[in-house]
Scaffold this motif. Structure first.
Motif, PDB file in Angstrom:
ATOM      1  N   GLY A  55       7.849 -29.299 -20.781  1.00  0.00           N
ATOM      2  CA  GLY A  55       7.335 -27.942 -20.904  1.00  0.00           C
ATOM      3  C   GLY A  55       6.015 -27.778 -21.611  1.00  0.00           C
ATOM      4  O   GLY A  55       4.947 -28.083 -21.082  1.00  0.00           O
ATOM      5  N   GLN A  56       6.053 -27.296 -22.847  1.00  0.00           N
ATOM      6  CA  GLN A  56       4.856 -26.969 -23.609  1.00  0.00           C
ATOM      7  C   GLN A  56       4.010 -28.191 -23.941  1.00  0.00           C
ATOM      8  O   GLN A  56       2.836 -28.064 -24.279  1.00  0.00           O
ATOM      9  CB  GLN A  56       5.264 -26.272 -24.901  1.00  0.00           C
ATOM     10  CG  GLN A  56       6.192 -27.105 -25.778  1.00  0.00           C
ATOM     11  CD  GLN A  56       6.577 -26.397 -27.049  1.00  0.00           C
ATOM     12  OE1 GLN A  56       5.893 -25.492 -27.482  1.00  0.00           O
ATOM     13  NE2 GLN A  56       7.700 -26.808 -27.637  1.00  0.00           N
ATOM     14  N   PHE A  57       4.606 -29.398 -23.848  1.00  0.00           N
ATOM     15  CA  PHE A  57       3.854 -30.614 -24.170  1.00  0.00           C
ATOM     16  C   PHE A  57       3.114 -31.171 -22.955  1.00  0.00           C
ATOM     17  O   PHE A  57       2.376 -32.135 -23.081  1.00  0.00           O
ATOM     18  CB  PHE A  57       4.795 -31.690 -24.724  1.00  0.00           C
ATOM     19  CG  PHE A  57       5.469 -31.289 -26.008  1.00  0.00           C
ATOM     20  CD1 PHE A  57       4.797 -31.419 -27.219  1.00  0.00           C
ATOM     21  CD2 PHE A  57       6.747 -30.766 -25.995  1.00  0.00           C
ATOM     22  CE1 PHE A  57       5.410 -31.049 -28.403  1.00  0.00           C
ATOM     23  CE2 PHE A  57       7.363 -30.392 -27.178  1.00  0.00           C
ATOM     24  CZ  PHE A  57       6.691 -30.529 -28.387  1.00  0.00           C
ATOM     25  N   GLU A  58       3.338 -30.573 -21.784  1.00  0.00           N
ATOM     26  CA  GLU A  58       2.696 -31.074 -20.577  1.00  0.00           C
ATOM     27  C   GLU A  58       1.175 -30.929 -20.667  1.00  0.00           C
ATOM     28  O   GLU A  58       0.434 -31.821 -20.252  1.00  0.00           O
ATOM     29  CB  GLU A  58       3.229 -30.311 -19.357  1.00  0.00           C
ATOM     30  CG  GLU A  58       2.697 -30.830 -18.045  1.00  0.00           C
ATOM     31  CD  GLU A  58       3.366 -30.154 -16.863  1.00  0.00           C
ATOM     32  OE1 GLU A  58       2.677 -29.953 -15.847  1.00  0.00           O
ATOM     33  OE2 GLU A  58       4.569 -29.823 -16.979  1.00  0.00           O
ATOM     34  N   ALA A  59       0.689 -29.834 -21.244  1.00  0.00           N
ATOM     35  CA  ALA A  59      -0.755 -29.637 -21.370  1.00  0.00           C
ATOM     36  C   ALA A  59      -1.368 -30.679 -22.298  1.00  0.00           C
ATOM     37  O   ALA A  59      -2.442 -31.226 -22.014  1.00  0.00           O
ATOM     38  CB  ALA A  59      -1.039 -28.224 -21.886  1.00  0.00           C
ATOM     39  N   GLN A  60      -0.686 -30.980 -23.407  1.00  0.00           N
ATOM     40  CA  GLN A  60      -1.194 -31.990 -24.340  1.00  0.00           C
ATOM     41  C   GLN A  60      -1.225 -33.362 -23.683  1.00  0.00           C
ATOM     42  O   GLN A  60      -2.194 -34.124 -23.830  1.00  0.00           O
ATOM     43  CB  GLN A  60      -0.315 -32.032 -25.586  1.00  0.00           C
ATOM     44  CG  GLN A  60      -0.737 -33.068 -26.620  1.00  0.00           C
ATOM     45  CD  GLN A  60      -2.108 -32.788 -27.200  1.00  0.00           C
ATOM     46  OE1 GLN A  60      -2.324 -31.795 -27.863  1.00  0.00           O
ATOM     47  NE2 GLN A  60      -3.066 -33.671 -26.942  1.00  0.00           N
ATOM     48  N   LEU A  61      -0.169 -33.697 -22.941  1.00  0.00           N
ATOM     49  CA  LEU A  61      -0.107 -34.996 -22.270  1.00  0.00           C
ATOM     50  C   LEU A  61      -1.206 -35.114 -21.222  1.00  0.00           C
ATOM     51  O   LEU A  61      -1.861 -36.149 -21.089  1.00  0.00           O
ATOM     52  CB  LEU A  61       1.278 -35.176 -21.642  1.00  0.00           C
ATOM     53  CG  LEU A  61       1.568 -36.528 -20.998  1.00  0.00           C
ATOM     54  CD1 LEU A  61       1.351 -37.657 -21.995  1.00  0.00           C
ATOM     55  CD2 LEU A  61       3.007 -36.562 -20.471  1.00  0.00           C
ATOM     56  N   THR A  62      -1.438 -34.044 -20.488  1.00  0.00           N
ATOM     57  CA  THR A  62      -2.506 -34.050 -19.486  1.00  0.00           C
ATOM     58  C   THR A  62      -3.867 -34.232 -20.137  1.00  0.00           C
ATOM     59  O   THR A  62      -4.721 -34.979 -19.637  1.00  0.00           O
ATOM     60  CB  THR A  62      -2.483 -32.741 -18.678  1.00  0.00           C
ATOM     61  OG1 THR A  62      -1.190 -32.582 -18.075  1.00  0.00           O
ATOM     62  CG2 THR A  62      -3.548 -32.753 -17.605  1.00  0.00           C
ATOM     63  N   GLN A  63      -4.085 -33.579 -21.267  1.00  0.00           N
ATOM     64  CA  GLN A  63      -5.353 -33.711 -21.976  1.00  0.00           C
ATOM     65  C   GLN A  63      -5.580 -35.149 -22.433  1.00  0.00           C
ATOM     66  O   GLN A  63      -6.676 -35.693 -22.306  1.00  0.00           O
ATOM     67  CB  GLN A  63      -5.378 -32.762 -23.177  1.00  0.00           C
ATOM     68  CG  GLN A  63      -6.688 -32.798 -23.958  1.00  0.00           C
ATOM     69  CD  GLN A  63      -6.650 -31.895 -25.176  1.00  0.00           C
ATOM     70  OE1 GLN A  63      -5.666 -31.215 -25.422  1.00  0.00           O
ATOM     71  NE2 GLN A  63      -7.723 -31.894 -25.937  1.00  0.00           N
ATOM     72  N   TRP A  64      -4.544 -35.773 -22.969  1.00  0.00           N
ATOM     73  CA  TRP A  64      -4.666 -37.170 -23.385  1.00  0.00           C
ATOM     74  C   TRP A  64      -5.016 -38.071 -22.211  1.00  0.00           C
ATOM     75  O   TRP A  64      -5.868 -38.955 -22.326  1.00  0.00           O
ATOM     76  CB  TRP A  64      -3.365 -37.632 -24.038  1.00  0.00           C
ATOM     77  CG  TRP A  64      -3.163 -37.101 -25.428  1.00  0.00           C
ATOM     78  CD1 TRP A  64      -4.092 -36.484 -26.215  1.00  0.00           C
ATOM     79  CD2 TRP A  64      -1.959 -37.126 -26.178  1.00  0.00           C
ATOM     80  NE1 TRP A  64      -3.548 -36.130 -27.416  1.00  0.00           N
ATOM     81  CE2 TRP A  64      -2.235 -36.510 -27.439  1.00  0.00           C
ATOM     82  CE3 TRP A  64      -0.668 -37.597 -25.949  1.00  0.00           C
ATOM     83  CZ2 TRP A  64      -1.284 -36.371 -28.423  1.00  0.00           C
ATOM     84  CZ3 TRP A  64       0.280 -37.468 -26.934  1.00  0.00           C
ATOM     85  CH2 TRP A  64      -0.016 -36.855 -28.163  1.00  0.00           C
ATOM     86  N   LEU A  65      -4.329 -37.880 -21.088  1.00  0.00           N
ATOM     87  CA  LEU A  65      -4.590 -38.727 -19.923  1.00  0.00           C
ATOM     88  C   LEU A  65      -6.012 -38.551 -19.409  1.00  0.00           C
ATOM     89  O   LEU A  65      -6.668 -39.527 -19.005  1.00  0.00           O
ATOM     90  CB  LEU A  65      -3.573 -38.403 -18.818  1.00  0.00           C
ATOM     91  CG  LEU A  65      -2.128 -38.827 -19.103  1.00  0.00           C
ATOM     92  CD1 LEU A  65      -1.188 -38.250 -18.053  1.00  0.00           C
ATOM     93  CD2 LEU A  65      -2.007 -40.349 -19.139  1.00  0.00           C
ATOM     94  N   GLU A  66      -6.512 -37.338 -19.417  1.00  0.00           N
ATOM     95  CA  GLU A  66      -7.877 -37.103 -18.943  1.00  0.00           C
ATOM     96  C   GLU A  66      -8.901 -37.734 -19.875  1.00  0.00           C
ATOM     97  O   GLU A  66      -9.904 -38.301 -19.422  1.00  0.00           O
ATOM     98  CB  GLU A  66      -8.122 -35.600 -18.821  1.00  0.00           C
ATOM     99  CG  GLU A  66      -7.338 -34.940 -17.683  1.00  0.00           C
ATOM    100  CD  GLU A  66      -7.498 -33.429 -17.678  1.00  0.00           C
ATOM    101  OE1 GLU A  66      -8.050 -32.894 -18.680  1.00  0.00           O
ATOM    102  OE2 GLU A  66      -7.054 -32.788 -16.702  1.00  0.00           O
ATOM    103  N   LEU A  67      -8.672 -37.639 -21.192  1.00  0.00           N
ATOM    104  CA  LEU A  67      -9.608 -38.234 -22.147  1.00  0.00           C
ATOM    105  C   LEU A  67      -9.581 -39.755 -22.072  1.00  0.00           C
ATOM    106  O   LEU A  67     -10.640 -40.406 -22.083  1.00  0.00           O
ATOM    107  CB  LEU A  67      -9.263 -37.770 -23.565  1.00  0.00           C
ATOM    108  CG  LEU A  67      -9.548 -36.300 -23.893  1.00  0.00           C
ATOM    109  CD1 LEU A  67      -9.046 -35.968 -25.291  1.00  0.00           C
ATOM    110  CD2 LEU A  67     -11.039 -36.001 -23.791  1.00  0.00           C
TER     111      LEU A  67
END
Length: 499
Positions: A55-67
């Motif tokens: 849920g709410q951690f999906e945005a953080q995980l996506t940000q890490w993967l992009e960086l």
């Protein structure tokens, strides 16, 4: 498929009606009609499971993967390390949810990863050890730098050993083997390498290789058989290849920070022992440490450590220097212009002339550094005392504080350069500690000059005579010993008041 077969057989062969089949088999008539039209085996599309806790951690995980997609591959975190990062932020879900999300994200951005087929390998206890290098990034003494890490892995027990160096030159290879064999407590029968230049000089047809002569000295000392892999066939030492990625994830992500290589290597050795408590990949009921305990007695004992230096013949310059790896090291002035043997190890530089060690320095890394021992230049300084003020070896010489105070006072006196050089020449024999004490005594008495310091120094280093009784012959023994009479001095001065 068995239900479909039974429905079609009853209807098409036994001529039963749809209602009769539905009644006897306990299924609905629409299901019977649908299965009557089925000829091929049904295929079901797998529905991706939802991850409600991500849920709410999906945005953080996506940000890490992009960086991290913009970083070099060695610095990217694995799915498990990303999962641990989310846990620190409060994520309470399962690792599988993170793993599936990362897999889908990478497939959508980089395409599906093709799987290559390999042949499983098995090794006997004490038979083989695999070796490889990797490049890692660490922060040493506050400076971010790329280091080289030597990896060893016993093929049976999977016990690993890693050690870090500034470079991967041959002396580093030799020293790494000494450390690894000391850590393992023995030597395996074979060591498997790729065709690195510090080990293999030439590659011939098939498995034939021309190994480096200095490396063969190492193999002859420890009596192991070196084996070189087929070029571009890393699977032949796949265990250590896989270890490189694991060690990068376990030990160097996030960035490791240490004050020196010594502290880093002590920590790496400790981590190797701790990671050995994990389960063995093929003997799942035992740990790596337990398997290593079975393998270790079959390793050949180490009777003596190999002297892992690399030697070059050089000529000493007129400034009493030899160049090693773009840095300059001093040698005694008596060797100026002579050919000497320069032996470099991972930690030291030794200079040998006529079979005798004449200079030793801790090895420096970097470029254009000057490493001098001021004592090497004393014979030159005796002839050229004026070089004391501006000579590079003496400007950076960290003398004890009393000697510095005396030096500064003497250099202001006439011919002070030569006078202080004479003190240094005497200290070359007596030692710097004796000169320090002599300078302290001169400072205490308040008279600071070269003769005073030299007098104090000679008194310190003068041998003590034994207090032995003097044997006097019987014929010249005194019958009446003289008495001390200070008035005799007044008599000599002409005084009349002598009583």
């Amino acid at each position: 498929m068995d239900i479909i077969y039974e429905i079609r057989r009853r209807h098409l062969v036994q001529k039963q009606t749809i209602s009769a089949i539905a009644r006897e088999m306990g299924i609905s008539r629409p299901t019977v009609r649908r299965h009557l039209k089925t000829v091929e085996e049904p295929r079901y599309a797998r529905v991706q499971p939802v991850s409600p806790k991500l849920g709410q951690f999906e945005a953080q995980l996506t940000q890490w993967l992009e960086l991290e997609a913009k970083l070099p591959r060695p610095r990217r975190r694995s799915a498990h390390r990303l999962y641990e990062g989310l846990q620190e932020l409060g994520y309470g879900g399962a690792y599988d949810s993170v793993q599936r999300f990362v897999k889908r994200w990478k497939a959508s951005h980089h395409g599906p990863k093709l799987t290559e087929a390999f042949i499983p390998l098995e090794f006997a206890r004490g038979d083989a050890c695999q070796f490889d290098w990797s490049h890692e990034q660490v922060e040493l003494a506050g400076v971010l730098q790329t280091i080289k890490v030597a990896h060893f892995r016993l093929a049976y027990s999977r016990q690993m050993f890693v050690v870090a160096y500034p470079r991967e030159t041959q002396e580093m290879v030799l020293e790494a083997h000494n450390r690894a064999f000391a850590f393992f407590g023995g030597v395996p029968a074979r060591l498997i390498y790729d065709n690195l230049k510090t080990v293999v000089d030439a590659i011939f047809t098939g498995k034939e290789r021309k190994f480096n002569r200095r490396f063969l000295c190492l193999a002859n000392h420890y009596l192991f058989e070196p084996v070189a892999c087929t070029p571009a066939s890393g699977w032949e030492k796949g265990q250590v290849e896989n270890q490189v990625g694991n060690v990068r994830e376990w030990l160097f992500t996030p960035l490791a920070r240490f004050a020196s290589f010594a502290e880093l290597n002590d920590w790496l050795a400790q981590r190797c022992r701790e990671l050995a408590q994990r389960l063995h990949p093929t003997q799942s009921e035992r740990t790596i440490a337990a398997c290593f305990a079975d393998e270790q007695p079959l390793l050949r004992p180490v009777t003596a450590t190999f002297d892992g230096y690399v030697e070059d013949m050089m000529r000493v310059s007129s400034t009493c220097l030899v160049r090693v790896d773009r840095n300059r090291y001093s040698v005694p002035a008596s060797a100026a212009g002579q050919a000497v043997s320069v032996r470099r190890t991972a930690d030291h530089v030794h200079v040998v002339a006529d079979g005798e060690l004449i200079a030793a320095h801790p090895r420096r890394y970097g470029r254009d550094q000057l490493i001098c021992d001021p004592w090497h230049y004393l014979p030159v300084l005796e002839k050229k005392p004026g070089a004391l003020r501006n000579g590079a070896p003496f400007i950076a010489w960290e003398l004890p504080k009393p000697i510095q105070l005396v030096r500064d006072r003497i250099l202001k006196q006439p011919k002070g350069d030569r006078a202080f050089v004479e003190l240094l020449m005497l200290a070359g024999e007596a030692g710097l500690d004796a000169l320090t004490v002599a300078c302290e005594l001169a400072l205490e008495c308040g008279i600071i000059s070269a003769p005073v310091v030299m007098n104090e120094l000679r008194r310190l280093i003068a041998p003590h005579l034994p207090a032995a009784a003097i044997a006097v012959p019987d014929g010249i023994a005194l019958t009446m010993e003289p008495l001390a009479n200070c008035q005799r001095y007044d008599y000599l001065l002409g005084s009349t008041n002598v009583h």
